[in-house]
Design a protein around this motif. Structure first.
Motif, PDB file in Angstrom:
ATOM      1  N   LEU A 218       0.864  -1.176   0.000  1.00  0.00           N
ATOM      2  CA  LEU A 218       0.000   0.000   0.000  1.00  0.00           C
ATOM      3  C   LEU A 218       0.901   1.225   0.000  1.00  0.00           C
ATOM      4  CD1 LEU A 218      -2.745   1.558   0.505  1.00  0.00           C
ATOM      5  CD2 LEU A 218      -2.144   1.415   2.936  1.00  0.00           C
ATOM      6  N   VAL A 219       0.687   2.116  -0.933  1.00  0.00           N
ATOM      7  CA  VAL A 219       1.428   3.372  -0.986  1.00  0.00           C
ATOM      8  C   VAL A 219       0.438   4.521  -0.856  1.00  0.00           C
ATOM      9  CG1 VAL A 219       2.594   4.951  -2.578  1.00  0.00           C
ATOM     10  CG2 VAL A 219       3.516   2.671  -2.207  1.00  0.00           C
ATOM     11  N   LYS A 220       0.795   5.490  -0.027  1.00  0.00           N
ATOM     12  CA  LYS A 220      -0.080   6.633   0.219  1.00  0.00           C
ATOM     13  C   LYS A 220       0.734   7.911   0.187  1.00  0.00           C
ATOM     14  CE  LYS A 220      -4.102   7.819   3.013  1.00  0.00           C
ATOM     15  NZ  LYS A 220      -5.057   7.323   4.018  1.00  0.00           N
ATOM     16  N   ALA A 221       0.204   8.931  -0.499  1.00  0.00           N
ATOM     17  CA  ALA A 221       0.886  10.219  -0.615  1.00  0.00           C
ATOM     18  C   ALA A 221      -0.159  11.281  -0.940  1.00  0.00           C
ATOM     19  CB  ALA A 221       1.950  10.176  -1.715  1.00  0.00           C
ATOM     20  N   PRO A 222       0.125  12.538  -0.635  1.00  0.00           N
ATOM     21  CA  PRO A 222      -0.830  13.595  -0.973  1.00  0.00           C
ATOM     22  C   PRO A 222      -0.883  13.829  -2.470  1.00  0.00           C
ATOM     23  CG  PRO A 222       1.164  14.551  -0.096  1.00  0.00           C
ATOM     24  CD  PRO A 222       1.303  13.066   0.068  1.00  0.00           C
ATOM     25  N   LYS A 223      -1.987  14.398  -2.903  1.00  0.00           N
ATOM     26  CA  LYS A 223      -2.106  14.800  -4.297  1.00  0.00           C
ATOM     27  C   LYS A 223      -1.203  16.006  -4.540  1.00  0.00           C
ATOM     28  CE  LYS A 223      -7.012  13.698  -3.980  1.00  0.00           C
ATOM     29  NZ  LYS A 223      -8.379  14.280  -3.955  1.00  0.00           N
ATOM     30  N   PRO A 224      -0.648  16.140  -5.737  1.00  0.00           N
ATOM     31  CA  PRO A 224       0.148  17.328  -6.040  1.00  0.00           C
ATOM     32  C   PRO A 224      -0.679  18.596  -5.812  1.00  0.00           C
ATOM     33  CG  PRO A 224       0.473  15.664  -7.726  1.00  0.00           C
ATOM     34  CD  PRO A 224      -0.644  15.174  -6.848  1.00  0.00           C
ATOM     35  N   GLY A 225      -0.114  19.532  -5.059  1.00  0.00           N
ATOM     36  CA  GLY A 225      -0.809  20.770  -4.783  1.00  0.00           C
ATOM     37  C   GLY A 225      -1.881  20.680  -3.711  1.00  0.00           C
ATOM     38  N   GLN A 226      -2.002  19.541  -3.044  1.00  0.00           N
ATOM     39  CA  GLN A 226      -3.029  19.359  -2.020  1.00  0.00           C
ATOM     40  C   GLN A 226      -2.827  20.316  -0.851  1.00  0.00           C
ATOM     41  OE1 GLN A 226      -3.874  15.263  -1.149  1.00  0.00           O
ATOM     42  NE2 GLN A 226      -4.310  15.662   0.999  1.00  0.00           N
ATOM     43  N   GLU A 227      -3.930  20.779  -0.263  1.00  0.00           N
ATOM     44  CA  GLU A 227      -3.863  21.660   0.901  1.00  0.00           C
ATOM     45  C   GLU A 227      -3.570  20.810   2.136  1.00  0.00           C
ATOM     46  OE1 GLU A 227      -3.086  23.943   3.099  1.00  0.00           O
ATOM     47  OE2 GLU A 227      -3.946  25.322   1.634  1.00  0.00           O
ATOM     48  N   GLU A 228      -2.271  20.570   2.370  1.00  0.00           N
ATOM     49  CA  GLU A 228      -1.865  19.630   3.413  1.00  0.00           C
ATOM     50  C   GLU A 228      -2.094  20.168   4.822  1.00  0.00           C
ATOM     51  OE1 GLU A 228       1.932  17.705   2.872  1.00  0.00           O
ATOM     52  OE2 GLU A 228       1.836  17.990   0.695  1.00  0.00           O
ATOM     53  N   ARG A 229      -2.284  21.452   4.973  1.00  0.00           N
ATOM     54  CA  ARG A 229      -2.480  21.988   6.318  1.00  0.00           C
ATOM     55  C   ARG A 229      -3.755  21.430   6.967  1.00  0.00           C
ATOM     56  NH1 ARG A 229      -1.930  28.302   5.274  1.00  0.00           N
ATOM     57  NH2 ARG A 229      -2.725  27.614   3.249  1.00  0.00           N
ATOM     58  N   ILE A 230      -4.764  21.140   6.164  1.00  0.00           N
ATOM     59  CA  ILE A 230      -5.999  20.612   6.751  1.00  0.00           C
ATOM     60  C   ILE A 230      -6.425  19.297   6.115  1.00  0.00           C
ATOM     61  CG2 ILE A 230      -6.811  22.890   7.417  1.00  0.00           C
ATOM     62  CD1 ILE A 230      -8.773  22.787   5.102  1.00  0.00           C
ATOM     63  N   ASP A 231      -5.628  18.765   5.216  1.00  0.00           N
ATOM     64  CA  ASP A 231      -6.017  17.511   4.558  1.00  0.00           C
ATOM     65  C   ASP A 231      -4.793  16.660   4.263  1.00  0.00           C
ATOM     66  OD1 ASP A 231      -7.733  15.618   3.352  1.00  0.00           O
ATOM     67  OD2 ASP A 231      -7.374  16.482   1.363  1.00  0.00           O
ATOM     68  N   MET A 232      -3.995  16.414   5.290  1.00  0.00           N
ATOM     69  CA  MET A 232      -2.819  15.568   5.084  1.00  0.00           C
ATOM     70  C   MET A 232      -3.221  14.104   5.214  1.00  0.00           C
ATOM     71  SD  MET A 232       0.923  15.728   6.949  1.00  0.00           S
ATOM     72  CE  MET A 232       1.414  17.229   6.104  1.00  0.00           C
ATOM     73  N   PRO A 233      -2.764  13.237   4.299  1.00  0.00           N
ATOM     74  CA  PRO A 233      -3.072  11.806   4.424  1.00  0.00           C
ATOM     75  C   PRO A 233      -2.605  11.263   5.766  1.00  0.00           C
ATOM     76  CG  PRO A 233      -2.033  12.274   2.317  1.00  0.00           C
ATOM     77  CD  PRO A 233      -1.925  13.527   3.123  1.00  0.00           C
ATOM     78  N   THR A 234      -3.315  10.265   6.261  1.00  0.00           N
ATOM     79  CA  THR A 234      -3.019   9.707   7.586  1.00  0.00           C
ATOM     80  C   THR A 234      -3.057   8.187   7.540  1.00  0.00           C
ATOM     81  OG1 THR A 234      -4.085  11.627   8.627  1.00  0.00           O
ATOM     82  CG2 THR A 234      -3.747   9.689  10.013  1.00  0.00           C
ATOM     83  N   ILE A 235      -2.150   7.555   8.278  1.00  0.00           N
ATOM     84  CA  ILE A 235      -2.210   6.115   8.506  1.00  0.00           C
ATOM     85  C   ILE A 235      -2.126   5.873  10.007  1.00  0.00           C
ATOM     86  CG2 ILE A 235      -1.185   5.506   6.274  1.00  0.00           C
ATOM     87  CD1 ILE A 235       1.411   4.853   7.835  1.00  0.00           C
ATOM     88  N   GLY A 236      -2.569   4.699  10.435  1.00  0.00           N
ATOM     89  CA  GLY A 236      -2.522   4.357  11.846  1.00  0.00           C
ATOM     90  C   GLY A 236      -2.562   2.852  12.031  1.00  0.00           C
ATOM     91  N   PRO A 237      -2.785   2.387  13.250  1.00  0.00           N
ATOM     92  CA  PRO A 237      -2.798   0.937  13.509  1.00  0.00           C
ATOM     93  C   PRO A 237      -3.801   0.194  12.639  1.00  0.00           C
ATOM     94  CG  PRO A 237      -2.802   2.157  15.567  1.00  0.00           C
ATOM     95  CD  PRO A 237      -2.998   3.168  14.486  1.00  0.00           C
TER      96      PRO A 237
END
Length: 289
Positions: A218-237
Motif C-alpha cells: 500500500l502506498v499513500k501520498a498527498p495529491k500534487p498541490g493538495q492543501e496539506e495543512r488541513i487535509d494531510m493523508p493519515t495512517i494508523g494501527p
C-alpha cells in the motif's frame, strides 16, 4: 518541546474525528501554548473535554468565531475526519447567515477546491492556519524504515510503481493511495477511502485472484498541490491491520507528507503482522518517467 512556529496567542483546534485533535492539544500543553478546542458535535471525541473546549453543531459559525475570539486564538489547526453535513437539516446561526456567500461557494468544485476555500476563509479573518506537523512534528512520517522488517527488492519495485500510480491519480484528483503487487495494480483509492480500498484488496485475495505468500504494498501520498495543512493523508494501527488482512507485505508512504497516528501502536501493529513500514522521499516534482 519548544514553542512552535511563533504562535503568539492561543492555539485554536477545530476538532473532527479521531485521536489527533487530542494529540495536538497535548503537544501544545507540553510546549506551554494556551489552547482552546472547538469540537464538532457528532464528529469529535468526548476526550477533548479534558482540555479547554467549546462544542458546536454544523451551522454554528457564529459560535465558532466567538469561541476563538473569546479565547484569544491567533493560530488554527483543523484536524480530524468529518462527514459532509446534510445542509437540508442544518440550522444556521447568525454568524453563518453573515457568511452565506462563502457557505454557498462550498457547494461548487471538488475536495481540493473546498479545502483551499476553507483555508482562505480563515486567513481572510486574520487567523494563521497551521498544519498538524507544525505543532507536533513527531506526527509526520519520517524517511526510512520504522518496522523490524524492511522491504525486499521485489517490494522496492512495487513501491516505485505504486508511487508513480499515486502521483498520476493525484493529478486527476482521484485519490491518495494504491495497492501494487508484483508489478500489477490491484486497486486505487477513490472517494471510499483507504480502509475500503484495503477491504477490496482483501476480497480479491479471498476470491483466489491473488496467489502465493504475502506480496504487494500500500502506498499513500498527498495529491500534487493538495492543501496539506488541513487535509494531510493519515495512517494508523488500523491501516496495518487491514493491510495484513489484505495479504500485503507492507506499507510505504510519502515521508514528511503523511501523518502517523498513534505512532507506537502503528509500529507495533506492523511488527505483529510482520509488515514493513517505510517512509519514502516524495515531492510534487515527481514524474512518471
Amino acid at each position: 518541546m519548544p514553542r512552535t512556529k511563533n504562535i503568539a496567542g492561543s492555539l485554536g483546534i477545530i476538532a473532527g474525528r479521531g485521536d489527533l485533535p487530542c494529540a495536538i492539544a497535548e503537544a501544545a500543553v507540553a510546549s506551554g501554548i494556551p489552547l482552546h478546542i472547538v469540537g464538532i458535535r457528532g464528529e469529535a471525541s468526548e476526550a477533548i473535554e479534558r482540555f479547554p473546549h467549546t462544542w458546536m453543531k454544523w451551522g454554528e459559525i457564529g459560535k465558532l468565531f466567538s469561541a476563538l475570539s473569546d479565547n484569544h486564538c491567533t493560530d488554527l489547526v483543523i484536524i480530524g475526519g468529518v462527514n459532509r453535513p446534510d445542509f437540508d437539516n442544518v440550522r444556521f446561526d447568525l454568524g453563518a447567515i453573515k457568511t452565506l456567500p462563502f457557505l454557498l461557494s462550498l457547494a461548487k468544485g471538488g475536495d481540493d477546491y473546498l479545502l483551499s476555500r476553507i483555508v482562505r476563509f480563515f486567513e481572510d479573518k486574520g487567523y494563521r492556519v497551521r498544519g498538524a506537523g507544525d505543532v507536533l512534528p513527531e506526527l509526520l512520517m519520517p524517511e526510512g524504515t520504522l518496522s523490524t522488517k524492511g522491504p525486499s527488492a521485489d517490494d522496492r519495485a512495487d513501491i516505485a510503481t505504486a508511487f508513480k500510480v499515486v502521483h498520476a491519480l493525484g493529478h486527476l484528483d482521484i485519490g491518495q493511495a494504491t495497492v501494487v503487487a508484483r508489478g500489477h495494480v490491484l486497486a486505487v483509492e477513490a472517494a471510499e477511502g483507504t480502509d475500503a480500498l484495503l477491504e477490496r484488496c482483501a476480497a480479491v485475495r479471498k476470491q483466489g485472484r491473488v496467489h502465493g505468500t504475502k506480496s504487494g504494498v500500500l502506498v499513500k501520498a498527498p495529491k500534487p498541490g493538495q492543501e496539506e495543512r488541513i487535509d494531510m493523508p493519515t495512517i494508523g494501527p488500523e491501516t496495518m491491520h487491514r493491510a495484513a488482512a489484505a495479504g500485503l507485505a507492507g506499507v510505504a508512504v510519502a515521508a514528511g507528507h503523511v501523518l502517523l497516528a498513534e505512532r507506537a501502536e502503528t509500529i507495533k501493529a506492523a511488527n505483529v503482522h510482520k509488515l514493513f513500514l517505510v517512509g519514502e522521499p516524495w515531492s510534487d516534482a515527481d514524474t512518471n518517467d
